[in-house]
Design a protein around this motif. Structure first.
Motif, PDB file in Angstrom:
ATOM      1  N   VAL A  53      42.536  31.028 -45.422  1.00 38.82           N
ATOM      2  CA  VAL A  53      42.198  29.685 -44.976  1.00 38.82           C
ATOM      3  C   VAL A  53      42.837  29.451 -43.610  1.00 38.82           C
ATOM      4  CG1 VAL A  53      42.393  27.216 -45.446  1.00 38.82           C
ATOM      5  CG2 VAL A  53      42.065  28.813 -47.341  1.00 38.82           C
ATOM      6  N   ILE A  54      42.080  28.809 -42.700  1.00 41.48           N
ATOM      7  CA  ILE A  54      42.595  28.475 -41.373  1.00 41.48           C
ATOM      8  C   ILE A  54      42.565  26.963 -41.206  1.00 41.48           C
ATOM      9  CG2 ILE A  54      42.411  28.888 -38.894  1.00 41.48           C
ATOM     10  CD1 ILE A  54      40.756  31.332 -39.466  1.00 41.48           C
ATOM     11  N   THR A  55      43.673  26.388 -40.782  1.00 39.25           N
ATOM     12  CA  THR A  55      43.746  24.953 -40.540  1.00 39.25           C
ATOM     13  C   THR A  55      44.354  24.687 -39.174  1.00 39.25           C
ATOM     14  OG1 THR A  55      45.913  24.826 -41.626  1.00 39.25           O
ATOM     15  CG2 THR A  55      43.969  24.384 -42.987  1.00 39.25           C
ATOM     16  N   ASP A  56      44.091  23.475 -38.652  1.00 38.77           N
ATOM     17  CA  ASP A  56      44.636  23.045 -37.365  1.00 38.77           C
ATOM     18  C   ASP A  56      45.511  21.819 -37.557  1.00 38.77           C
ATOM     19  OD1 ASP A  56      43.323  24.989 -35.911  1.00 38.77           O
ATOM     20  OD2 ASP A  56      41.558  23.754 -35.577  1.00 38.77           O
ATOM     21  N   ASP A  57      46.530  21.718 -36.702  1.00 35.59           N
ATOM     22  CA  ASP A  57      47.388  20.537 -36.692  1.00 35.59           C
ATOM     23  C   ASP A  57      47.630  20.160 -35.236  1.00 35.59           C
ATOM     24  OD1 ASP A  57      49.141  18.515 -37.739  1.00 35.59           O
ATOM     25  OD2 ASP A  57      50.815  19.740 -37.032  1.00 35.59           O
ATOM     26  N   VAL A  58      47.474  18.878 -34.907  1.00 33.40           N
ATOM     27  CA  VAL A  58      47.653  18.409 -33.527  1.00 33.40           C
ATOM     28  C   VAL A  58      48.936  17.590 -33.442  1.00 33.40           C
ATOM     29  CG1 VAL A  58      46.647  17.092 -31.625  1.00 33.40           C
ATOM     30  CG2 VAL A  58      45.155  18.304 -33.226  1.00 33.40           C
ATOM     31  N   ILE A  64      52.120  16.297 -23.892  1.00 35.89           N
ATOM     32  CA  ILE A  64      50.963  17.192 -23.892  1.00 35.89           C
ATOM     33  C   ILE A  64      50.510  17.420 -25.327  1.00 35.89           C
ATOM     34  CG2 ILE A  64      50.116  19.510 -23.327  1.00 35.89           C
ATOM     35  CD1 ILE A  64      52.174  19.626 -21.111  1.00 35.89           C
ATOM     36  N   ALA A  65      49.218  17.235 -25.574  1.00 32.65           N
ATOM     37  CA  ALA A  65      48.669  17.499 -26.898  1.00 32.65           C
ATOM     38  C   ALA A  65      48.645  19.006 -27.154  1.00 32.65           C
ATOM     39  CB  ALA A  65      47.265  16.919 -27.032  1.00 32.65           C
ATOM     40  N   VAL A  66      49.151  19.418 -28.305  1.00 34.60           N
ATOM     41  CA  VAL A  66      49.212  20.834 -28.656  1.00 34.60           C
ATOM     42  C   VAL A  66      48.573  21.034 -30.030  1.00 34.60           C
ATOM     43  CG1 VAL A  66      50.716  22.791 -29.168  1.00 34.60           C
ATOM     44  CG2 VAL A  66      51.300  21.232 -27.309  1.00 34.60           C
ATOM     45  N   ILE A  67      47.686  22.021 -30.108  1.00 33.48           N
ATOM     46  CA  ILE A  67      47.060  22.372 -31.380  1.00 33.48           C
ATOM     47  C   ILE A  67      47.774  23.585 -31.967  1.00 33.48           C
ATOM     48  CG2 ILE A  67      44.995  23.327 -32.462  1.00 33.48           C
ATOM     49  CD1 ILE A  67      43.309  21.603 -30.745  1.00 33.48           C
ATOM     50  N   THR A  68      48.179  23.474 -33.222  1.00 32.03           N
ATOM     51  CA  THR A  68      48.787  24.586 -33.946  1.00 32.03           C
ATOM     52  C   THR A  68      47.805  25.058 -35.017  1.00 32.03           C
ATOM     53  OG1 THR A  68      51.047  23.800 -33.592  1.00 32.03           O
ATOM     54  CG2 THR A  68      50.692  25.352 -35.397  1.00 32.03           C
ATOM     55  N   ALA A  69      47.374  26.296 -34.889  1.00 27.94           N
ATOM     56  CA  ALA A  69      46.477  26.880 -35.886  1.00 27.94           C
ATOM     57  C   ALA A  69      47.312  27.683 -36.883  1.00 27.94           C
ATOM     58  CB  ALA A  69      45.450  27.791 -35.221  1.00 27.94           C
ATOM     59  N   LYS A  70      47.039  27.494 -38.163  1.00 23.26           N
ATOM     60  CA  LYS A  70      47.764  28.225 -39.208  1.00 23.26           C
ATOM     61  C   LYS A  70      46.773  29.003 -40.069  1.00 23.26           C
ATOM     62  CE  LYS A  70      49.568  26.133 -42.851  1.00 23.26           C
ATOM     63  NZ  LYS A  70      50.489  25.337 -43.704  1.00 23.26           N
ATOM     64  N   VAL A  71      47.029  30.303 -40.202  1.00 24.86           N
ATOM     65  CA  VAL A  71      46.221  31.165 -41.070  1.00 24.86           C
ATOM     66  C   VAL A  71      47.042  31.480 -42.315  1.00 24.86           C
ATOM     67  CG1 VAL A  71      44.978  33.338 -41.281  1.00 24.86           C
ATOM     68  CG2 VAL A  71      45.091  32.182 -39.070  1.00 24.86           C
ATOM     69  N   VAL A  72      46.486  31.171 -43.477  1.00 25.78           N
ATOM     70  CA  VAL A  72      47.149  31.453 -44.756  1.00 25.78           C
ATOM     71  C   VAL A  72      46.346  32.537 -45.475  1.00 25.78           C
ATOM     72  CG1 VAL A  72      47.943  30.532 -46.951  1.00 25.78           C
ATOM     73  CG2 VAL A  72      48.024  29.096 -44.904  1.00 25.78           C
ATOM     74  N   PHE A  73      46.981  33.676 -45.697  1.00 27.01           N
ATOM     75  CA  PHE A  73      46.345  34.827 -46.344  1.00 27.01           C
ATOM     76  C   PHE A  73      46.973  35.006 -47.725  1.00 27.01           C
ATOM     77  CE2 PHE A  73      46.237  39.257 -47.534  1.00 27.01           C
ATOM     78  CZ  PHE A  73      44.972  39.690 -47.184  1.00 27.01           C
ATOM     79  N   LYS A  74      46.129  35.118 -48.756  1.00 30.37           N
ATOM     80  CA  LYS A  74      46.615  35.283 -50.131  1.00 30.37           C
ATOM     81  C   LYS A  74      45.891  36.453 -50.779  1.00 30.37           C
ATOM     82  CE  LYS A  74      47.200  32.691 -54.464  1.00 30.37           C
ATOM     83  NZ  LYS A  74      46.951  31.378 -55.138  1.00 30.37           N
ATOM     84  N   ASP A  75      46.664  37.413 -51.312  1.00 24.41           N
ATOM     85  CA  ASP A  75      46.031  38.567 -51.945  1.00 24.41           C
ATOM     86  C   ASP A  75      45.791  38.309 -53.433  1.00 24.41           C
ATOM     87  OD1 ASP A  75      48.408  38.924 -53.297  1.00 24.41           O
ATOM     88  OD2 ASP A  75      49.007  40.738 -52.238  1.00 24.41           O
ATOM     89  N   TYR A 107      41.062  29.028 -29.373  1.00 23.84           N
ATOM     90  CA  TYR A 107      42.060  29.913 -28.760  1.00 23.84           C
ATOM     91  C   TYR A 107      43.236  30.135 -29.710  1.00 23.84           C
ATOM     92  CZ  TYR A 107      45.376  31.662 -25.256  1.00 23.84           C
ATOM     93  OH  TYR A 107      46.282  32.425 -24.559  1.00 23.84           O
ATOM     94  N   ALA A 108      43.767  29.043 -30.266  1.00 24.61           N
ATOM     95  CA  ALA A 108      44.916  29.160 -31.173  1.00 24.61           C
ATOM     96  C   ALA A 108      44.553  29.958 -32.423  1.00 24.61           C
ATOM     97  CB  ALA A 108      45.420  27.762 -31.551  1.00 24.61           C
ATOM     98  N   ARG A 109      43.370  29.698 -32.983  1.00 21.50           N
ATOM     99  CA  ARG A 109      42.951  30.408 -34.194  1.00 21.50           C
ATOM    100  C   ARG A 109      42.810  31.911 -33.931  1.00 21.50           C
ATOM    101  NH1 ARG A 109      38.818  27.059 -37.949  1.00 21.50           N
ATOM    102  NH2 ARG A 109      40.077  25.173 -38.210  1.00 21.50           N
ATOM    103  N   LYS A 110      42.246  32.251 -32.778  1.00 18.14           N
ATOM    104  CA  LYS A 110      42.063  33.667 -32.453  1.00 18.14           C
ATOM    105  C   LYS A 110      43.399  34.395 -32.413  1.00 18.14           C
ATOM    106  CE  LYS A 110      40.654  36.760 -28.728  1.00 18.14           C
ATOM    107  NZ  LYS A 110      40.053  36.884 -27.383  1.00 18.14           N
TER     108      LYS A 110
END
Length: 234
Positions: A53-58, A64-75, A107-110
């Motif tokens: 799952v990928i989510t964004d947080d601003v 300056i506005a900053v976007i933080t992308a978080k990737v959560v990987f679960k096996d 960009y952040a997600r990539k």
């Protein structure tokens, strides 16, 4: 990055192939996009029974506005790995607020995905691609220097006008950029209505409307509340 014994992730890191399917006409080089990585990893997630799952947080850093992308990987065994990446959001010519936020999010997600799957997007110093990028950066620096000189000349002209008792005239684009900065930091809901009216008949009307809506949502301003008397979310 937090990780527990995750063998499925290591297998995906080894097997994942995300070719550079996109071509940059200006820089004359191939590159991979966030979509390329996602399309390549989906079959491997299915193969090893993993979820992602990928989510964004601003948030705001020094204005300056900053976007933080978080990737959560679960096996399949419940092991979880999280990776984050950040990207600033700034106004760009020819793009409205929603487009700039979307570009920063992509960009952040990539780069969060790059970190998770060990994808290296750096260029070798002796490659033609690296040399082309270096030449492009040099041209961009020269263009920036010319732009800085033009700005200095405008500043000198404005100083001369002020010294002569004349009020310097600002271009529509300068007033637009100034309005965006004020909207992002204002604590006065009336300023949003003022900005909407000032740019209503200009090419920046939609961008100003989006910026006002974002600030109103951020501050929780809702018209019709008798206690706050705050403006309507646009």
């Amino acid at each position: 990055m937090s990780e527990k014994n995750n063998s499925a992730l290591r297998k995906i890191q080894l097997e994942l192939k995300a070719p550079k399917s996109k071509y940059n006409e200006y820089g004359k080089f191939h590159y991979r996009s966030c979509e390329d990585i996602l399309e390549a990893v989906k079959p491997l997630l299915e193969k090893y029974g993993c979820d992602m799952v990928i989510t964004d947080d601003v948030h705001d850093i020094a204005g300056i506005a900053v976007i933080t992308a978080k990737v959560v990987f679960k096996d399949a065994d419940g092991n979880v790995t999280e990776v984050k990446a950040h990207a600033g959001v700034e106004a760009k010519k020819g793009m409205d607020a929603s487009q700039t936020f979307g570009a920063s999010s992509t960009y952040a997600r990539k780069y969060a995905l790059n970190g998770l799957f060990l994808i290296d997007d750096t260029k070798d110093a002796d490659s033609a691609e690296y040399q082309q990028n270096t030449n492009n950066r040099g041209a961009q620096q020269n263009q920036q220097q010319r732009s800085n000189s033009a700005q200095q000349n405008r500043g000198q002209q404005q100083n001369q006008q002020q010294a002569a008792g004349q009020k310097p005239k600002r271009s529509l684009e300068e007033r637009y950029q100034s309005a965006l900065n004020q909207i992002k930091s204002t604590n006065d809901p009336k300023l949003l209505d003022t900005a909407l009216g000032a740019f209503a008949s200009t090419k920046y009307a939609r961008s100003i409307e989006n910026a006002c809506k974002a600030r109103a949502d951020q501050m929780g301003w809702v018209k019709g509340n008798p206690n706050t008397q705050q403006p309507l979310r646009h």
